[in-house]
Structure formats: C-alpha cells, structure tokens
Design an enzyme around this catalytic site. Structure first.
Site, PDB file in Angstrom:
ATOM      1  N   HIS B  68       0.837  -1.203   0.000  1.00 49.49           N
ATOM      2  CA  HIS B  68       0.000   0.000   0.000  1.00 49.49           C
ATOM      3  C   HIS B  68       0.869   1.249   0.000  1.00 49.49           C
ATOM      4  O   HIS B  68       2.086   1.156   0.073  1.00 49.49           O
ATOM      5  CB  HIS B  68      -0.986  -0.010   1.169  1.00 49.49           C
ATOM      6  N   HIS B  70       1.488   3.771   2.061  1.00 49.93           N
ATOM      7  CA  HIS B  70       2.153   4.405   3.206  1.00 49.93           C
ATOM      8  C   HIS B  70       3.666   4.360   3.021  1.00 49.93           C
ATOM      9  O   HIS B  70       4.212   3.369   2.544  1.00 49.93           O
ATOM     10  CB  HIS B  70       1.768   3.706   4.506  1.00 49.93           C
ATOM     11  N   ASP B  72       6.107   4.018   4.977  1.00 48.19           N
ATOM     12  CA  ASP B  72       6.904   2.964   5.606  1.00 48.19           C
ATOM     13  C   ASP B  72       6.796   1.653   4.821  1.00 48.19           C
ATOM     14  O   ASP B  72       7.356   0.636   5.199  1.00 48.19           O
ATOM     15  CB  ASP B  72       6.535   2.774   7.084  1.00 48.19           C
ATOM     16  N   HIS B  73       6.039   1.681   3.708  1.00 52.91           N
ATOM     17  CA  HIS B  73       5.959   0.492   2.857  1.00 52.91           C
ATOM     18  C   HIS B  73       6.463   0.755   1.435  1.00 52.91           C
ATOM     19  O   HIS B  73       6.718  -0.178   0.701  1.00 52.91           O
ATOM     20  CB  HIS B  73       4.528  -0.047   2.817  1.00 52.91           C
ATOM     21  N   GLU B 203       1.447  -8.652   9.567  1.00 48.78           N
ATOM     22  CA  GLU B 203       1.830  -7.522  10.413  1.00 48.78           C
ATOM     23  C   GLU B 203       1.318  -7.799  11.823  1.00 48.78           C
ATOM     24  O   GLU B 203       0.409  -8.616  12.001  1.00 48.78           O
ATOM     25  CB  GLU B 203       1.208  -6.231   9.877  1.00 48.78           C
ATOM     26  N   HIS B 414       6.504  -6.203  11.396  1.00 42.41           N
ATOM     27  CA  HIS B 414       5.797  -4.947  11.584  1.00 42.41           C
ATOM     28  C   HIS B 414       5.147  -4.896  12.967  1.00 42.41           C
ATOM     29  O   HIS B 414       3.947  -4.732  13.107  1.00 42.41           O
ATOM     30  CB  HIS B 414       4.731  -4.816  10.473  1.00 42.41           C
TER      31      HIS B 414
END
Lengths: 637, 599
Positions: B68, B70, B72-73, B203, B414
């Site tokens: 996705h 975000h 941090d991804h 996660e 995560h």
C-alpha cells in the site's frame, strides 16, 4: 463433452456446456425482437395508436425464453460475458429451480442492473388493465394477422420480470476480476478475460489441466473506452466457441460515428430536433465523447443535450469509477486525478443534462431545438415513444438509429406515416469477419464452434462469401435447440504424487531423455482432486494371540506385480547361475531359443525372446532364487 | 530439499521501513520497500547491500510487490530502483500506483527542501521508478513468469491496500501488508479465502491490543472534539493526507451536520482536495455503504471542511484542523503543534501509531518538555489524547485472519518484539502451527515438501475409480502404473501402455511347479478333489473346473498327471505367471499340505 444450444440469436447467446461433470451456462441473453410484434406503450393515451387497424394493444410485453432442452435446475454455474448477455437472468435464477452461482465482473453487474432497472421501470409505469394470453393457443394464433400468425414458440414469450426478481437474481452473482482463476468443484477452472467490447465485458476460458475451451462472446478490437481485448490467453484452445460478432458486418463503426455527428449537426442547424433511441450505457459514452470534441467546432455549443432514462444519472456516475476496466488512456486520467470520461465536463458546463423521465424537471428545462438520448431502442416502450409521437410529424426533426439490435424499419412501422427524417447509423464495435479470421489465425484453436448464421453469408447478401467464418477445419455450427457433441478426447487427468511417494520412486533411463519409474500407490480422490500416497506398510502379524484362519493367508489377487520386459542372454544367465552355486548345467538349443537344464535340481528353464518358463519341483526357496536371477536381466514396468 | 526462506531487511521486530525478502522454489520476491520515520540517517532505508553484496538487484529479484501507499511500505522505492538500481517489475494496485508518487514527492520535498539533504532521490527518479510499476487488480492472477504467480486480496487498511499471495507450483506464501479486519467509515474489511499457504507473513502492530468497539471509540473522539470546541479551544489532528484523514472527515462532517456546529474545520495543504478526488474515482475500493450510495451522494464531497491557510492558525476562536504528517515529525502539523502547544485549552488528538523518535511518540509516552531544533525547549500544556484509529488489525483480527487463511506456518513482522512474543505464543497454542519472528537480517528457513503434479492416463484412473471410490482401510488397494518422465513432462500410464509407447515387448515369466500328491485314484478324480478343496478354501476367488480336466484359480492353471514311476502318486502341475506370484506360491504350499480326506 456436450454443448446445448438454447438460443438461436447469435449475439444474444445462451449455451450450456457439460464438461467434466460440471454444467456451465454460457450467457443468458434475452431476445427482445418479439416486442416488435406489439404496439408501443405510450406515456400519454394516444387515440391514434389504439385505433390502428390490425394491431392489438391488449397484450403487453413478452419476451422470448428458452426451450426445455435441458433441466435448468442442474446448471451449476452461469458465466456472464457482458451486460447485454445477462438480461434473461431473472427468468433462469428465479423460475427454474436454479441453485448455482453466477459469475460476472463488477461493471457487468452494475450496468446490467441499470439496464434491467430501466426495462422494469419502462414497463411498470404504464400498467395494463388487462392482459391476454389465450391467443398463444395454437388454434387461435393461426387466425391472427401476420406477423403474429407466423411467430414461432410464442408459448415461451414471458411477461417482464419485476424489480424484486431482478434484485434476487443479482444477489446470486459472485464478482470476478479479469484473469482471476475460479475453481469449480476442483474439476474445472474458469477465467474471465477482457474482451474489449464494453465496460467489464469478458470472454471466458474454461479449462482443466489438459483441456481448454475458450468462449468468445461480444469482443472488439477497436479502441473505444473499455480495456483492450486479451487475445494471447485464448491461444492453444481445443475448442473455441465463437458468438457475438458484429450484426452489421458491412458498416464501419468509425464512419457511422462521423455520419451520426454530421446528420445531428445538420438537423440542429436547420432548427430541428434530434432523437437518438439508445441503451443507457455503452455506445452512448463514445457518442458523448465524440460530441464533446465536435460540438464547439460545429457551432453547437448552445444546443442542449438531454439524456433521459430512469438510470441516466447512475450510468454516467458509474462510468467514472471503473478505472480498472478502462483503456489505458482513460486509466492515466484517473492518476491525475481527473474523471476518465469527458461527459463529466459536459455535465459541469450544463451542456449535457440528464433526467429520470420526461415528467418533472425536464418539462421545465426543455428547450428546442435539442438532442435527446433516450430508450428503448425498440421504440416500443420508454420515453422514446413520447418523442416519436411529438416530433414525428415534422420533417425538420431527425431520428438517428445507432443501436443495431432492432430492425429500424420494423421499429418505425407503427409510427407510419412519418414526416421526420430517419437515419440509420448502426454502431456495432464487435468483431467483423476479417478480424475474426485474423484472430483465429493468431490463436489457432483446434476446433471452432459457432451459430449457423456465421457459416454462410447473410441471406440478404448471399453473394458476399467474405461475410462468413472461414477456418480450417470448418467451423462446427449449431442452431437453436441443438445438442452438439464437441470433438474432444480427454486422455489425461492431473494427479498429485505426494513427496514421500516421489522419494521412494526409482527412475531408470530407458532412452536418452526418457526415464521410467514403476509406481505402486494408494489413490485418494477428494473434491475431484486425485492424490497418490505411498502404500501402507504391511500390517505387523498380531503375534499369534488371535486364532489364525486359513483365509487370512490368502493373498489379494488385486496386488499387482509389474510387467516385465527385455530378454535374457543365455550365456550370461548360465554364468550367473554358476556364480550362485548351481552346477551341472546343460543348455539345449530349440527352435525359438534355449532350454537350460539344472539336472541336479530337476529343473528346466525355457528361455525365448519374449518369455521365460521355469519348471521345477515344489521347492519355494529354489524357485524364488531362480526368479530373482531371471529378474536381474529384465526391466520392470 | 525444497524450502522457503524469509529475511526481513526492515520491519523485523520493528515498525517502519517494511522490506521482506522471500525465496520460494528458486524465485526471489521483495515485499514492500519502505522507509523508517524514526531515522534520518542511513537507517531510514532497508539495507539493500544484503543483496547487492553478491550481485545486481535485477538479477537477484524476480519481482517487487508494494502492499500500500504508506511511506513505511514504499518510501524507499525510488532510492531502491533508481539509485541502487533495479529494473524488474514492481507490482501494486491501481490506487497505490496513483497515490504513491504523490506521497513520495511530498516526502522528498520535506527531506530535500526543508531539511536540505543532499544525495536524496529526485522528482525525475520518482517518475522513472513509477514507470516500472505494473498495476494489479484484486483477485487477478498475475503471471510474473511461467512459474511465479501473484494474486492480490483486499486488505482494507487504506485505499488500495492489498494482501498478496505469492505462488510457485503448489508452494505459496501470503503477505498481509497492513490490514484491518473491521470495516470502517470508508473502507471494507480485509478478506482472504482458505488458500492454505505454506507461510503467512502478517503484520502485528497491535499484537497485544484488543480494541473496544469502533462505535465507542468514535463517540469518545467526537465527545473530546466537541468539548474542546465548546470551551473555545483548538483541536489539532495530525494525520496522513490519505486514509485515516478521510475516515475522520466523514465522521466529523456527519457530526457537524447532525449537531449543527459552527466552528470551522480545516484540512491542511492542497493535497487534500486531490486526495478526496482519488477517493471519488476509486469508489469500488471503498466500503459497501459508500459504494451503494455514491450516485446519490458522494461521501467524499465535504460541505463543512475547508482548505487550511497558514494564517488561520493564529486566528482566535475554536477550530478543528487536520494537518499532515501524522506523527508530528515534520511539516505543517508540527508547525501548528508548536503554536498551540502552550495553551491548555487546546488539544491534540493522535489518531494513529507513532514511530519511536518522532515528536508524536514522545508526547504520547508522557514527555511534556520537548527539545526542538536550536536547543529550544517546548513546553506542552495542551491536552494530548490518543485515539487508536489506525486501521490495523488488533490481536483478535490477526487471529481471525490466520483462521481464514489456514497457513502451515506464521511469521510476524511490523510490530514490537515484546508484543510479538505474546502473539506468537497465542498463535502456536491456538492453531498448532509454528510461528516465527525474525529480526532484521535474520533468515527463517522452512522446509517444504511440495507434491509433484503428473498427468495420469484417464484409462488408468477410470479403471481404478471403477473399483470403488473409497479406499478400504483394511484392504488397501494399490494403483499400479508406470511413470514416464520425458523432459519436464511427467505422465503416469498403465504398464501395458508404457511398454507400447516405448515400443517394447512384454517378457512373460512363467513358473510351473510340480506338487506330488499321494492319491491312488485316477487323475480326473484327483482334479475333482483339488477343485472342491480349493473352492471351499478360496471363497473370494474364481475357481473353475474346465472341461479338459484342468482346474483354474483366477489365471492359475492346475493340471493333474500320473507319476511316471509311482502309480500311487499323482503330480499336480501348478502354472502361473510372475504377475500372479503371490497366489501361485500360496496355492503350491496349500496343495503340498495334501487334500482333505474324502468324507
């Protein structure tokens, strides 16, 4: 494998495929041409229509349904290829005992719902005081005037479904995406592919591990708004079922659009109105896009465009949210982010207005001259009936037919005499015969199956040998109510060998690149999936606690031993015998081979090219020793 | 031995810079390529030298998958593809593909323009990187190459968030990315079918939390906002531009409408309107309610929420401001926070998780004196509230997903090590599967035992199935055949067919044993006695007495003959083929025992 053909209409197909114990219905189109036999349903009481001689206003709406060639309650799944081909769904899911699942893409379902909603709305808002059905009796039908007299299978004509039935039918649909692999009972896998014809329209691959059937229905290679057709995935089909080609093979869609625009401009410039009978989704998006580019240059920017349908708003809104199903150009717009279709801008600038019906707001906003898009294309029901009545008397006005589903002359019949101009610009973007033959060369199916109409030139143009499917071997054709046995020989089935069993196999190379291994395993079959597991270890003897019965020892003859192959070279065999302590060995030649005599053991071994016969006394140890020595020279299968 | 190897380069026992390497059946896949919000040095990106030590990224990796948008991804993606160098395919969903470059550009601006970092990726690099992206639709099976296929499932976490199944033959791994198991005001719940992967990588942000019902949280949130506004205070809600922001906007919008509040609501930066536009165009990715009603009313057209101007921060009176970024680590939200922090009437509501090292994390852990740049100390007097609106699955949700997918093994990423430990135990107890939680750079190796698909000839299969579908546990029936392996084509056929196909003749091996019987009667009578004896013993077999005087048991032939020397002895010739060996040798030993005395 069999194909039950329930529809004779080549663009509104309905076939049932029986394949590996699954029963799959491919599309359920609704042939509405029978409505042309009825009088238009006016929104306003019209003395002219009700007094026309030779026409009956009595019976309302009727549609052609399917024959009882097959018990529809045995259908496991229905695959929908596009929203036009699902219009008969409520008849099947609600009235036949159908208990399966329907698969369709999200745009097909949403737009299909809109089409059904519009249809139901058109019919229900002009309720009938009475309906007649006794005329369907053959004896009475005979006495009716033509064309009713000649109509076939009138007993299968049905009343229109209700919204409740529509909702119930649509609730049985499971949404799928392009290239999604859907397992049916573990036996068959079905996959929708983009077909390029409409939003969410799909062709289907129906395959098992070793067989592949492609179902091609309503495909287009033209670049309009939908995602382009996926041709590559159709390759290597055993059978390709081909339906839904263009209904107007001689018309070029691009030329037709041009003609549409110029006729529209001409009429409006002369102060006339333009009526476009159309479906609420599909080609109308392309027409609006063309007009968007055209109106300013043609000086039409002050002319109002009206789109009148109970689902006009929904259709326009829905078209903007299916980015994933659109062609590349339109997808990139969404990344900006902008609406993919320019009709958003037409609405924003008030050039295009949409209304649920001619009642209400529309009557206040209505300005002439104008352009009206409205349904139904058959001219038998919907708001279009009103505009025909309103504008028919003036030669300034024009009706432009763009939908190819109905004969425009027949559609106009009840409105004659007409002063208004009639232009026929059928826009059918589906494959034409040139594209088909190119496609077939490209994907090379072993067999092609198609409606009989495609295997000969159209009746009106019988000299046009180019207007038919040309392929090798010749296409198998079907007609309504026929059952075809598809030319298919299933030879193999997938089976999984469990890793423990695979580890125990001993392959040996027979020829370069070819290895063999004998397999003895336990077969497990569950959910149509086959698995081979290692044979169980022989049960341990129970230690004499239980009394042994004689029958316990009897071996099960179903434990199979491998077949043997090879031959035994006598000299080496004798050497081996000697090595293992046999002496006094004599070899005699015979006509076909040799006899090896073990005199001491009173044993005789006949060796021929393809057989070995060991004849000995009842000495099990000896026999087993000899057997193992013989087997050393042979291969097991 | 085939195996699946997993090495987190980021997000191993940590939240931030998600990046997990998976090797499955010889294919190497990188899952996510994120940045870490808590660092601004080398540690902010995953350590790609783990791969580059032994060669180029493009040679090693078969594909990259982004779950996705975000950061941090996906925050390290342009660095990874353009600066380290990767030219293979990058897969993500369409909304992610649309929104990701905008957030990357935002991130780049903050890093380069505001912090003045050199050696950062450029706008052009973001564009070049996005050219390598291939869009994936939900449930579509994407064939990366002939063997490797991937499939996306709805994850719910943010618009376009997806879980991915990575499959080679019968081996598969599912990576959840971030997901949410309960539908919220704008997105639906994550869903996966019972795909039984060898490994589920999930996660575990909220590994130990069981959150109360969403309704309560919403009511709390609205109450706090309402109270603050009523007493004339200002409410700051730091959010990321896309995702939670839209959910909270819908929440406040409907509340404002219902209660008739007048205080202004603002949304910071120009990104917002654009962001809302994406939501309007990607309606099929939102929840069912919005999808159903969007024609009548598009939920993402807000009446009460207006664009924010920097000057508004100093205007008097109550207001609610949504400002980016969400962890108060830079940008507008931090600026506003510094302005309002000194007044106890004001309130800051942190609606999501904050990574260690950010201002958000500091104030949430109770710090009230913050050291800012230039050794300034900022005293925080405003109220600090935390409302878990992040759309991550809680412990219950994670367990629910594990139950849905039925994996053979689970691997946690995560999340924080301590919390992971707790969840690991819970998963191992409840599902009796192994659960792993590797740290960054640590490799988990799972041996797999894939079954081997072969083609069985229909004749052989049908012959076997005709004997009854259910194997009898007491008398296991064996299927016997020959596996022909030619190149990579494996076929299982009957032995006869294998011989025929290879052009080989069968070699018949036959045995004939002489059994001596003491019997003075004639040969014919001996044969009759043998027949009746065998008939009575072998009840399940076909025993026949043929007109020529011989006896057959199945295909085994027994003939009685006179002994050449001893008239009181008869010789039984028992003859059988190798294929009937068990029965043949049984018969000889049975006959050797002699015949029962005639009664």
């Amino acid at each position: 494998m069999k194909l039950y053909c329930l529809s004779g209409h080549p663009t509104l197909p309905c076939n049932v495929l029986k394949f590996k114990s699954t029963t799959i219905m491919l599309d359920c189109g609704l042939d509405m041409t029978s409505t042309l036999n009825f009088l238009p349903l006016p929104l306003v009481q019209s003395p002219r229509l009700s007094n026309l001689p030779g026409w009956s206003l009595k019976d309302g709406n009727a549609f052609l349904d399917k024959t009882e060639l097959i018990d529809l309650s045995t259908v496991d799944v229905i695959l929908i290829s596009n929203y036009h081909c699902m219009m008969a769904l409520p008849y099947i899911t609600e009235h036949t005992g159908f208990t399966g699942t329907v698969y369709a893409t999200e745009p097909s379902v949403q737009i299909g719902r809109l089409l059904m909603e519009e249809l139901v709305n058109f019919i229900e808002r002009v309720p009938k005081a009475q309906s007649a059905s006794l005329w369907k009796n053959k004896d009475i039908q005979r006495l009716l005037p033509s064309p009713l007299k000649d109509a076939v299978e009138v007993s299968t004509w049905r009343r229109c479904y209700t919204m409740q039935e529509v909702n119930s039918a649509l609730s049985k649909i499971q949404l799928v995406g392009y290239s999604q692999k859907i397992e049916l009972f573990g036996a068959v896998q079905v996959t929708p592919l983009s077909s390029g014809y409409a939003l969410g329209s799909s062709n289907w691959i129906i395959q098992s591990h070793y067989e592949k059937v492609s179902y091609v229905s309503g495909s287009s290679l033209l670049t309009t708004h939908p995602q382009p057709m996926d041709q590559a995935s159709l390759k290597n089909s055993d059978v390709l079922i081909l339906t839904g080609l263009t209904q107007i093979p001689t018309a070029n869609p691009d030329g037709m659009v041009g003609e549409f625009c110029s006729n529209l401009a001409l009429t409006v410039r002369n102060g006339g109105n333009v009526l476009v009978p159309c479906y609420p989704s599909g080609v109308i998006y392309d027409l609006l896009e063309c007009l968007y580019q055209y109106i300013d240059s043609a000086g039409l920017s002050s002319i109002p465009f009206y789109f009148i349908s109970p689902v006009a708003n929904s259709s326009l809104e829905f078209s903007q949210i299916f980015a994933e199903w659109l062609c590349h150009n339109k997808q990139t717009k969404v990344y900006l982010p902008e609406p993919p279709f320019p009709h958003a801008e037409l609405i924003q600038t008030n050039k295009l207005k949409h209304y649920p019906s001619i009642h209400g707001d529309f009557s206040n906003d209505f300005r002439q001259p104008c352009v009206v898009f409205t349904g139904h294309p058959s001219l038998r029901f919907g708001d279009v009936v009103h505009f025909m009545e309103l504008w028919g008397k003036s030669s300034l006005n024009t009706v432009i037919f763009t939908e190819p589903d109905f004969s425009y002359l027949e559609a106009l019949a009840p409105y004659q005499p007409l002063a208004m101009k009639c232009i026929y610009c059928p826009i059918d973007t589906r494959l034409n015969f040139i594209q088909v033959s190119k496609l077939l060369k490209e994907v090379q199916p072993l067999h092609v199956v198609c409606p009989e109409q495609y295997t000969q030139p159209p009746p009106a143009q019988s000299h046009r040998m180019d207007l038919m499917i040309d392929c090798q071997p010749p296409a198998m054709s079907y007609r309504r109510a026929e059952v075809l046995a598809l030319p298919f020989k299933r030879r193999y089935e997938k089976i999984e060998i469990m890793p423990e069993l695979a580890d125990s196999l001993v392959p040996m190379e027979i020829k370069p690149g070819v290895s063999l291994a004998t397999v003895s395993a336990v077969l497990h079959t569950k959910d149509n999936k086959h698995i081979l597991q290692p044979p169980p270890r022989p049960a341990q003897p129970t230690g004499g606690k239980k009394r042994k019965r004689a029958s316990d020892d009897i071996p099960d003859c179903k434990v199979l031993k491998p077949l043997l192959s090879g031959s035994i070279p006598v000299e080496q065999f004798v050497q081996t015998l000697e090595k293992h302590g046999f002496s006094d060995i004599k070899v005699e030649d015979t006509a076909k081979g040799h006899i090896v005599l073990l005199q001491e053991a009173e044993t005789l071994i006949q060796i021929e090219e393809d057989s070995t016969h060991i004849i000995c006394d009842n000495d099990e140890l000896l026999r087993v020793r000899l057997r193992d020595l013989v087997l050393k020279f042979l291969q097991k299968f | 031995m085939p195996e699946i190897r997993v090495t987190p380069l980021g997000a191993g026992q940590d939240v931030g810079r998600s990046c997990i390497l998976v090797s499955i059946a010889g294919k190497n896949v990188m899952l996510d390529c994120g940045m870490h919000m808590g660092f601004s040095d080398d540690r902010r990106f995953p350590d790609f030298s783990y791969i580059t030590r032994s060669g180029r990224l493009t040679d090693f990796l078969d594909c990259v998958i982004i779950s996705h948008f975000h950061l941090d991804h996906c925050g390290a993606l342009p660095y990874f593809s353009e600066m380290v160098g990767y030219d293979g395919p990058i897969y993500m969903t369409q909304p992610t593909q649309a929104i990701c470059p905008i957030l990357l550009e935002d991130y780049r601006k903050i890093a380069v323009d505001k912090k003045g970092e050199a050696r950062f990726f450029t706008s052009q690099m973001i564009k070049d990187c996005m050219k390598k992206v291939v869009a994936v639709h939900l449930h579509q099976t994407v064939q990366v190459d002939d063997e490797l296929e991937i499939k996306a499932y709805y994850a719910g976490h943010v618009l376009g968030a997806a879980m991915f199944q990575i499959k080679v033959g019968s081996e598969s791994v599912v990576y959840t990315g971030d997901y949410n198991m309960t539908p919220d005001r704008h997105l639906g719940a994550a869903w996966i079918d019972k795909c039984r992967p060898n490994l589920l990588i999930t996660e575990s942000t909220y590994a130990t939390t069981i959150r109360d019902s969403k309704r309560c949280r919403e009511r709390d949130f609205l109450k706090k906002v309402h109270e603050t506004v009523e007493r004339g205070g200002k409410v700051l809600i730091p959010v990321f531009a896309l995702g939670r922001a839209q959910e909270l906007c819908i929440l406040l919008e409907t509340f404002w409408e219902r209660v008739g509040l007048k205080a202004p609501i603002y949304f910071s930066t120009g990104l917002t309107e654009k962001a809302n536009h994406y939501y309007k165009l990607f309606i099929p990715w939102t929840n069912q309610k919005i999808r159903k009603t969007f024609v009548q009313r598009n939920m993402f057209e807000f009446k009460h929420i207006k664009a924010f101007d920097r000057a508004f921060a100093d205007s008097p009176g109550p207001m609610v401001v949504f400002a980016t970024p969400g962890m108060l680590h830079a940008g507008q939200s931090l600026q506003i926070f510094r302005k309002w922090a000194g007044n106890e009437k004001n309130m800051v509501i942190m609606p999501g998780y904050c990574v260690q090292g950010t201002v958000g994390h500091k104030i949430l852990s109770g710090q009230r004196k913050l050291e800012m740049e230039g050794r300034q100390v900022l005293e925080v007097k405003m109220q600090v509230e935390y409302m878990s609106f992040s759309a991550h699955a809680d412990a219950k949700g994670i367990m629910q997903l594990v139950g849905q997918a039925e994996p053979e093994n689970v691997l946690l990423v995560h999340g924080e090590a301590k919390k992971m430990e707790f969840l690991k135990q819970k998963i191992e107890q409840e599902f009796r599967v192994s659960c792993y939680m590797p740290a960054n750079g640590e490799t988990v190796t799972l041996p797999t035992s894939p079954s081997i698909p072969v083609g069985i000839s229909l004749g052989l299969l049908k012959r076997e199935m005709a004997q009854g579908l259910l194997p009898d546990a007491k008398k296991p029936r064996l299927l016997h055949g020959t596996l022909i392996m030619k190149d990579s084509n494996f076929r299982l056929v009957s032995s006869e067919q294998a011989l025929k196909e290879l052009g080989l003749a069968e070699h018949q091996l036959r045995f004939t044993c002489r059994v001596h019987l003491h019997d003075t009667r004639k040969e014919q009578e001996t044969a009759v006695r043998v027949y009746s004896h065998l008939k009575s013993v072998l009840k399940d077999h076909c025993v026949q007495h043929l007109p020529d005087g011989s006896v057959t048991v199945e295909s085994i032939l027994i003939q009685a003959a006179a002994h050449s020397e001893d008239p009181g002895t008869k010789v039984l010739l028992v003859s059988w083929t190798y294929q009937d060996e068990e029965l043949g040798s049984y018969l000889t030993s049975l006959l050797k025992k002699g015949l029962p005395q005639a009664s």
